[in-house]
Design a protein around this motif. Structure first.
Motif, PDB file in Angstrom:
ATOM      1  N   ALA A  42       0.820  -1.210   0.000  1.00 28.44           N
ATOM      2  CA  ALA A  42       0.000   0.000   0.000  1.00 28.44           C
ATOM      3  C   ALA A  42       0.855   1.263   0.000  1.00 28.44           C
ATOM      4  CB  ALA A  42      -0.926   0.005   1.217  1.00 28.44           C
ATOM      5  N   LEU A  43       2.039   1.192   0.595  1.00 23.69           N
ATOM      6  CA  LEU A  43       2.918   2.357   0.673  1.00 23.69           C
ATOM      7  C   LEU A  43       3.900   2.460  -0.484  1.00 23.69           C
ATOM      8  CD1 LEU A  43       3.613   2.193   4.495  1.00 23.69           C
ATOM      9  CD2 LEU A  43       2.138   3.820   3.290  1.00 23.69           C
ATOM     10  N   ASP A  44       3.926   1.450  -1.345  1.00 24.00           N
ATOM     11  CA  ASP A  44       4.871   1.418  -2.466  1.00 24.00           C
ATOM     12  C   ASP A  44       4.304   2.191  -3.649  1.00 24.00           C
ATOM     13  OD1 ASP A  44       6.596   0.880  -4.541  1.00 24.00           O
ATOM     14  OD2 ASP A  44       6.456  -1.298  -4.361  1.00 24.00           O
ATOM     15  N   PRO A  45       4.888   3.329  -4.003  1.00 28.59           N
ATOM     16  CA  PRO A  45       4.346   4.120  -5.117  1.00 28.59           C
ATOM     17  C   PRO A  45       4.449   3.404  -6.460  1.00 28.59           C
ATOM     18  CG  PRO A  45       6.415   5.050  -4.358  1.00 28.59           C
ATOM     19  CD  PRO A  45       6.057   3.936  -3.406  1.00 28.59           C
ATOM     20  N   ALA A  46       5.279   2.367  -6.556  1.00 32.17           N
ATOM     21  CA  ALA A  46       5.420   1.629  -7.808  1.00 32.17           C
ATOM     22  C   ALA A  46       4.481   0.423  -7.878  1.00 32.17           C
ATOM     23  CB  ALA A  46       6.863   1.150  -7.974  1.00 32.17           C
ATOM     24  N   ALA A  47       3.724   0.176  -6.816  1.00 33.00           N
ATOM     25  CA  ALA A  47       2.823  -0.983  -6.793  1.00 33.00           C
ATOM     26  C   ALA A  47       1.730  -0.821  -7.843  1.00 33.00           C
ATOM     27  CB  ALA A  47       2.212  -1.144  -5.414  1.00 33.00           C
ATOM     28  N   VAL A  48       1.323  -1.935  -8.384  1.00 31.97           N
ATOM     29  CA  VAL A  48       0.298  -1.947  -9.424  1.00 31.97           C
ATOM     30  C   VAL A  48      -1.051  -2.260  -8.790  1.00 31.97           C
ATOM     31  CG1 VAL A  48      -0.421  -3.080 -11.565  1.00 31.97           C
ATOM     32  CG2 VAL A  48       2.011  -2.714 -11.090  1.00 31.97           C
ATOM     33  N   GLU A  49      -2.100  -1.563  -9.241  1.00 30.34           N
ATOM     34  CA  GLU A  49      -3.452  -1.846  -8.752  1.00 30.34           C
ATOM     35  C   GLU A  49      -3.787  -3.297  -9.047  1.00 30.34           C
ATOM     36  OE1 GLU A  49      -5.364   0.075  -7.023  1.00 30.34           O
ATOM     37  OE2 GLU A  49      -4.212   1.894  -7.178  1.00 30.34           O
ATOM     38  N   PRO A  50      -4.608  -3.986  -8.278  1.00 33.58           N
ATOM     39  CA  PRO A  50      -5.485  -3.445  -7.258  1.00 33.58           C
ATOM     40  C   PRO A  50      -4.860  -3.380  -5.868  1.00 33.58           C
ATOM     41  CG  PRO A  50      -6.031  -5.731  -7.577  1.00 33.58           C
ATOM     42  CD  PRO A  50      -4.908  -5.388  -8.555  1.00 33.58           C
ATOM     43  N   ASP A  51      -3.606  -3.803  -5.701  1.00 31.95           N
ATOM     44  CA  ASP A  51      -3.015  -3.868  -4.367  1.00 31.95           C
ATOM     45  C   ASP A  51      -2.330  -2.585  -3.920  1.00 31.95           C
ATOM     46  OD1 ASP A  51      -3.851  -6.459  -3.944  1.00 31.95           O
ATOM     47  OD2 ASP A  51      -2.045  -7.327  -4.783  1.00 31.95           O
ATOM     48  N   GLY A  52      -2.125  -1.657  -4.759  1.00 32.51           N
ATOM     49  CA  GLY A  52      -1.433  -0.452  -4.342  1.00 32.51           C
ATOM     50  C   GLY A  52      -1.343   0.498  -5.500  1.00 32.51           C
ATOM     51  N   PRO A  53      -0.809   1.656  -5.363  1.00 31.86           N
ATOM     52  CA  PRO A  53      -0.428   2.264  -4.096  1.00 31.86           C
ATOM     53  C   PRO A  53      -1.645   2.777  -3.337  1.00 31.86           C
ATOM     54  CG  PRO A  53      -0.012   3.808  -5.860  1.00 31.86           C
ATOM     55  CD  PRO A  53      -0.515   2.531  -6.497  1.00 31.86           C
ATOM     56  N   GLY A  54      -1.518   2.853  -2.063  1.00 35.24           N
ATOM     57  CA  GLY A  54      -2.556   3.420  -1.224  1.00 35.24           C
ATOM     58  C   GLY A  54      -3.682   2.481  -0.845  1.00 35.24           C
ATOM     59  N   ARG A  55      -3.710   1.286  -1.383  1.00 34.26           N
ATOM     60  CA  ARG A  55      -4.802   0.354  -1.075  1.00 34.26           C
ATOM     61  C   ARG A  55      -4.342  -0.669  -0.046  1.00 34.26           C
ATOM     62  NH1 ARG A  55      -9.718  -1.369  -2.353  1.00 34.26           N
ATOM     63  NH2 ARG A  55     -10.086  -3.579  -2.673  1.00 34.26           N
ATOM     64  N   PHE A  56      -5.007  -0.676   1.099  1.00 40.39           N
ATOM     65  CA  PHE A  56      -4.715  -1.622   2.166  1.00 40.39           C
ATOM     66  C   PHE A  56      -5.992  -2.402   2.412  1.00 40.39           C
ATOM     67  CE2 PHE A  56      -4.624  -2.713   6.731  1.00 40.39           C
ATOM     68  CZ  PHE A  56      -3.463  -3.464   6.755  1.00 40.39           C
ATOM     69  N   ASP A  57      -6.036  -3.623   1.926  1.00 44.89           N
ATOM     70  CA  ASP A  57      -7.244  -4.431   2.022  1.00 44.89           C
ATOM     71  C   ASP A  57      -6.843  -5.850   2.375  1.00 44.89           C
ATOM     72  OD1 ASP A  57      -9.818  -5.384   1.887  1.00 44.89           O
ATOM     73  OD2 ASP A  57      -9.871  -5.459  -0.288  1.00 44.89           O
ATOM     74  N   ILE A  58      -6.960  -6.197   3.655  1.00 40.80           N
ATOM     75  CA  ILE A  58      -6.586  -7.514   4.126  1.00 40.80           C
ATOM     76  C   ILE A  58      -7.390  -7.830   5.381  1.00 40.80           C
ATOM     77  CG2 ILE A  58      -4.654  -6.653   5.487  1.00 40.80           C
ATOM     78  CD1 ILE A  58      -3.149  -9.253   4.757  1.00 40.80           C
ATOM     79  N   GLU A  59      -7.744  -9.085   5.539  1.00 40.09           N
ATOM     80  CA  GLU A  59      -8.430  -9.507   6.753  1.00 40.09           C
ATOM     81  C   GLU A  59      -7.392 -10.021   7.727  1.00 40.09           C
ATOM     82  OE1 GLU A  59     -11.536 -12.957   7.962  1.00 40.09           O
ATOM     83  OE2 GLU A  59     -12.092 -11.709   6.247  1.00 40.09           O
ATOM     84  N   TYR A  60      -7.538  -9.618   8.993  1.00 39.56           N
ATOM     85  CA  TYR A  60      -6.582 -10.052  10.007  1.00 39.56           C
ATOM     86  C   TYR A  60      -7.276 -10.125  11.361  1.00 39.56           C
ATOM     87  CZ  TYR A  60      -6.409  -4.993  10.627  1.00 39.56           C
ATOM     88  OH  TYR A  60      -6.746  -3.681  10.804  1.00 39.56           O
ATOM     89  N   ARG A  61      -6.638 -10.805  12.287  1.00 43.64           N
ATOM     90  CA  ARG A  61      -7.172 -10.954  13.641  1.00 43.64           C
ATOM     91  C   ARG A  61      -6.364 -10.085  14.594  1.00 43.64           C
ATOM     92  NH1 ARG A  61      -6.028 -17.190  13.295  1.00 43.64           N
ATOM     93  NH2 ARG A  61      -4.432 -16.232  11.994  1.00 43.64           N
ATOM     94  N   VAL A  62      -7.059  -9.547  15.598  1.00 47.22           N
ATOM     95  CA  VAL A  62      -6.415  -8.757  16.648  1.00 47.22           C
ATOM     96  C   VAL A  62      -6.927  -9.220  18.004  1.00 47.22           C
ATOM     97  CG1 VAL A  62      -6.093  -6.707  15.218  1.00 47.22           C
ATOM     98  CG2 VAL A  62      -8.164  -6.946  16.577  1.00 47.22           C
ATOM     99  N   ARG A  63      -6.166  -8.893  19.042  1.00 50.20           N
ATOM    100  CA  ARG A  63      -6.582  -9.136  20.419  1.00 50.20           C
ATOM    101  C   ARG A  63      -7.023  -7.811  21.031  1.00 50.20           C
ATOM    102  NH1 ARG A  63      -1.730 -11.065  20.398  1.00 50.20           N
ATOM    103  NH2 ARG A  63      -1.023  -9.461  21.823  1.00 50.20           N
ATOM    104  N   GLY A  64      -8.201  -7.808  21.589  1.00 55.82           N
ATOM    105  CA  GLY A  64      -8.685  -6.621  22.287  1.00 55.82           C
ATOM    106  C   GLY A  64      -8.075  -6.565  23.683  1.00 55.82           C
ATOM    107  N   ALA A  65      -8.332  -5.488  24.389  1.00 47.99           N
ATOM    108  CA  ALA A  65      -7.807  -5.327  25.747  1.00 47.99           C
ATOM    109  C   ALA A  65      -8.335  -6.416  26.674  1.00 47.99           C
ATOM    110  CB  ALA A  65      -8.171  -3.952  26.296  1.00 47.99           C
ATOM    111  N   ASP A  66      -9.493  -6.993  26.319  1.00 50.10           N
ATOM    112  CA  ASP A  66     -10.076  -8.059  27.128  1.00 50.10           C
ATOM    113  C   ASP A  66      -9.488  -9.427  26.794  1.00 50.10           C
ATOM    114  OD1 ASP A  66     -11.157  -8.540  24.639  1.00 50.10           O
ATOM    115  OD2 ASP A  66     -13.236  -8.273  25.264  1.00 50.10           O
TER     116      ASP A  66
END
Length: 71
Positions: A42-66
């Motif tokens: 997403a931060l690579d100005p030379a990236a080719v669409e649809p993955d970049g530049p500027g596109r951040f689209d990914i599913e991921y898991r996080v842990r909440g404070a709980d």
């Protein structure tokens, strides 16, 4: 920048500073490498669409404070 909805999903109060390190620490360990790669694309100005530049689209898991895992 995290708005109130994102802070609630991550279980973080408005007073808690938002940093890239915090975001990385909350990622599920198995998702860290793919998320890092998606951020780099997403931060690579030379990236080719649809993955970049500027596109951040990914599913991921996080842990909440709980300690609960969220997608």
């Amino acid at each position: 920048v995290w708005d109130a909805r994102v802070r609630a999903a991550y279980g973080r109060d408005a007073e808690v500073p938002v940093t890239l390190e915090l975001f990385r620490a909350l990622l599920h360990p198995d998702d860290r490498a793919p998320v890092e790669a998606a951020m780099a694309r997403a931060l690579d100005p030379a990236a080719v669409e649809p993955d970049g530049p500027g596109r951040f689209d990914i599913e991921y898991r996080v842990r909440g404070a709980d300690g609960r895992e969220r997608r």
